[in-house]
Design a protein around this motif. Structure first.
Motif, PDB file in Angstrom:
ATOM      1  N   VAL A   1      13.391  -2.025  -0.516  1.00 33.17           N
ATOM      2  CA  VAL A   1      13.346  -2.300  -1.938  1.00 33.17           C
ATOM      3  C   VAL A   1      14.580  -2.009  -2.369  1.00 33.17           C
ATOM      4  N   VAL A   2      15.468  -3.107  -2.985  1.00 31.03           N
ATOM      5  CA  VAL A   2      16.761  -3.017  -3.514  1.00 31.03           C
ATOM      6  C   VAL A   2      16.771  -3.151  -5.087  1.00 31.03           C
ATOM      7  N   ALA A   3      17.216  -2.165  -5.750  1.00 29.57           N
ATOM      8  CA  ALA A   3      17.386  -2.499  -7.182  1.00 29.57           C
ATOM      9  C   ALA A   3      18.471  -3.353  -7.560  1.00 29.57           C
ATOM     10  N   GLY A   4      18.336  -4.185  -8.416  1.00 26.91           N
ATOM     11  CA  GLY A   4      19.365  -5.180  -8.911  1.00 26.91           C
ATOM     12  C   GLY A   4      19.498  -6.465  -8.041  1.00 26.91           C
ATOM     13  N   GLN A   5      18.626  -6.684  -6.935  1.00 26.77           N
ATOM     14  CA  GLN A   5      18.581  -7.824  -6.102  1.00 26.77           C
ATOM     15  C   GLN A   5      18.093  -8.998  -6.885  1.00 26.77           C
ATOM     16  N   LYS A   6      18.611 -10.148  -6.896  1.00 18.31           N
ATOM     17  CA  LYS A   6      18.114 -11.291  -7.731  1.00 18.31           C
ATOM     18  C   LYS A   6      17.170 -12.001  -7.041  1.00 18.31           C
TER      19      LYS A   6
ATOM     20  N   LYS B   1      15.703   1.848  -2.604  1.00 21.01           N
ATOM     21  CA  LYS B   1      15.317   3.080  -3.287  1.00 21.01           C
ATOM     22  C   LYS B   1      13.919   3.542  -2.491  1.00 21.01           C
ATOM     23  N   CYS B   2      13.353   2.519  -1.503  1.00 23.69           N
ATOM     24  CA  CYS B   2      12.389   2.967  -0.605  1.00 23.69           C
ATOM     25  C   CYS B   2      11.896   1.887   0.410  1.00 23.69           C
ATOM     26  N   MET B   3      10.970   1.881   1.263  1.00 20.18           N
ATOM     27  CA  MET B   3      10.412   0.935   2.067  1.00 20.18           C
ATOM     28  C   MET B   3       9.075   0.619   2.232  1.00 20.18           C
ATOM     29  N   TYR B   4       8.663  -0.423   2.303  1.00 18.92           N
ATOM     30  CA  TYR B   4       7.235  -0.486   2.988  1.00 18.92           C
ATOM     31  C   TYR B   4       7.004  -1.246   4.109  1.00 18.92           C
ATOM     32  N   ASP B   5       6.009  -1.215   4.949  1.00 14.32           N
ATOM     33  CA  ASP B   5       5.850  -1.985   6.113  1.00 14.32           C
ATOM     34  C   ASP B   5       4.896  -3.030   5.555  1.00 14.32           C
ATOM     35  N   MET B   6       5.463  -4.118   5.579  1.00 13.15           N
ATOM     36  CA  MET B   6       4.554  -5.493   5.381  1.00 13.15           C
ATOM     37  C   MET B   6       4.421  -6.321   6.344  1.00 13.15           C
TER      38      MET B   6
ATOM     39  N   THR C   1       0.880  -1.144   0.054  1.00  6.51           N
ATOM     40  CA  THR C   1       0.014   0.099   0.135  1.00  6.51           C
ATOM     41  C   THR C   1       1.157   1.300   0.099  1.00  6.51           C
ATOM     42  N   GLN C   2       1.008   1.796   1.108  1.00  6.37           N
ATOM     43  CA  GLN C   2       1.906   3.011   1.312  1.00  6.37           C
ATOM     44  C   GLN C   2       3.262   3.056   1.207  1.00  6.37           C
ATOM     45  N   GLN C   3       4.058   3.643  -0.059  1.00  2.00           N
ATOM     46  CA  GLN C   3       5.531   3.398  -0.007  1.00  2.00           C
ATOM     47  C   GLN C   3       6.072   4.587   1.056  1.00  2.00           C
ATOM     48  N   GLN C   4       6.929   4.310   1.591  1.00  2.00           N
ATOM     49  CA  GLN C   4       7.557   5.227   2.449  1.00  2.00           C
ATOM     50  C   GLN C   4       8.870   5.835   2.221  1.00  2.00           C
ATOM     51  N   GLU C   5       9.214   7.028   1.994  1.00  2.00           N
ATOM     52  CA  GLU C   5      10.431   7.596   1.580  1.00  2.00           C
ATOM     53  C   GLU C   5      11.374   7.165   2.979  1.00  2.00           C
ATOM     54  N   LEU C   6      12.667   7.097   2.583  1.00  2.00           N
ATOM     55  CA  LEU C   6      13.708   6.705   3.692  1.00  2.00           C
ATOM     56  C   LEU C   6      13.870   7.817   4.361  1.00  2.00           C
ATOM     57  N   PRO C   7      14.012   8.026   5.711  1.00  2.00           N
ATOM     58  CA  PRO C   7      14.129   9.118   6.516  1.00  2.00           C
ATOM     59  C   PRO C   7      15.702   9.566   6.584  1.00  2.00           C
ATOM     60  N   GLN C   8      16.449   8.629   6.299  1.00  2.00           N
ATOM     61  CA  GLN C   8      18.187   8.937   6.101  1.00  2.00           C
ATOM     62  C   GLN C   8      18.527   7.865   5.135  1.00  2.00           C
ATOM     63  N   ARG C   9      19.906   8.219   4.730  1.00  2.00           N
ATOM     64  CA  ARG C   9      20.624   7.327   3.881  1.00  2.00           C
ATOM     65  C   ARG C   9      20.952   5.909   4.346  1.00  2.00           C
ATOM     66  N   ILE C  10      20.529   5.098   3.637  1.00  2.00           N
ATOM     67  CA  ILE C  10      20.798   3.682   4.250  1.00  2.00           C
ATOM     68  C   ILE C  10      21.810   3.112   3.096  1.00  2.00           C
ATOM     69  N   ILE C  11      22.694   2.386   3.662  1.00  2.00           N
ATOM     70  CA  ILE C  11      23.661   1.639   2.950  1.00  2.00           C
ATOM     71  C   ILE C  11      23.756   0.362   3.167  1.00  2.00           C
ATOM     72  N   LEU C  12      23.440  -0.886   2.423  1.00  2.00           N
ATOM     73  CA  LEU C  12      23.477  -2.140   2.985  1.00  2.00           C
ATOM     74  C   LEU C  12      24.580  -2.737   2.125  1.00  2.00           C
ATOM     75  N   VAL C  13      25.066  -3.624   3.187  1.00  2.00           N
ATOM     76  CA  VAL C  13      26.698  -4.230   2.679  1.00  2.00           C
ATOM     77  C   VAL C  13      26.132  -5.719   2.320  1.00  2.00           C
ATOM     78  N   GLY C  14      26.364  -6.384   1.060  1.00  2.00           N
ATOM     79  CA  GLY C  14      26.055  -7.821   0.731  1.00  2.00           C
ATOM     80  C   GLY C  14      27.232  -8.425   0.859  1.00  2.00           C
ATOM     81  N   CYS C  15      27.169  -9.654   0.032  1.00  2.00           N
ATOM     82  CA  CYS C  15      28.291 -10.397  -0.200  1.00  2.00           C
ATOM     83  C   CYS C  15      29.350  -9.937  -1.107  1.00  2.00           C
TER      84      CYS C  15
END
Length: 77
Positions: A62-67, A42-47, A20-34
């Motif tokens: 929501v992560v662009a390029g996630q397989k 790009k954004c966040m949802y409460d699910m 339903t309601q897309q949320q803008e990220l209140p701050q810059r988030i960086i995820l570190v993967g493998c």
């Protein structure tokens, strides 16, 4: 570790009216993967997620390029 979904999963969930309601990220988030790959969601949802019979309302990024369609993080419980 955060729960994340791919952009393709986001589109399917939006078209099925699950998200339903897309949320803008209140701050810059960086995820570190493998391998040390760094991405910014790009954004966040409460699910509402259900895992092993336990239902939780969790923020999902929501992560662009996630397989994978969904990655369940430790913030689930």
């Amino acid at each position: 570790m955060a729960c994340t979904i791919s952009e393709q999963a986001e589109q399917r969930l939006l078209s099925d009216s699950v998200l339903t309601q897309q949320q803008e990220l209140p701050q810059r988030i960086i995820l570190v993967g493998c391998g040390g790959v760094q991405v910014s969601p790009k954004c966040m949802y409460d699910m509402e997620l259900s895992l092993y019979g336990v239902k939780c309302l969790v923020p999902v990024l929501v992560v662009a390029g996630q397989k994978d369609d969904v990655i369940v993080g430790t913030n689930m419980c």
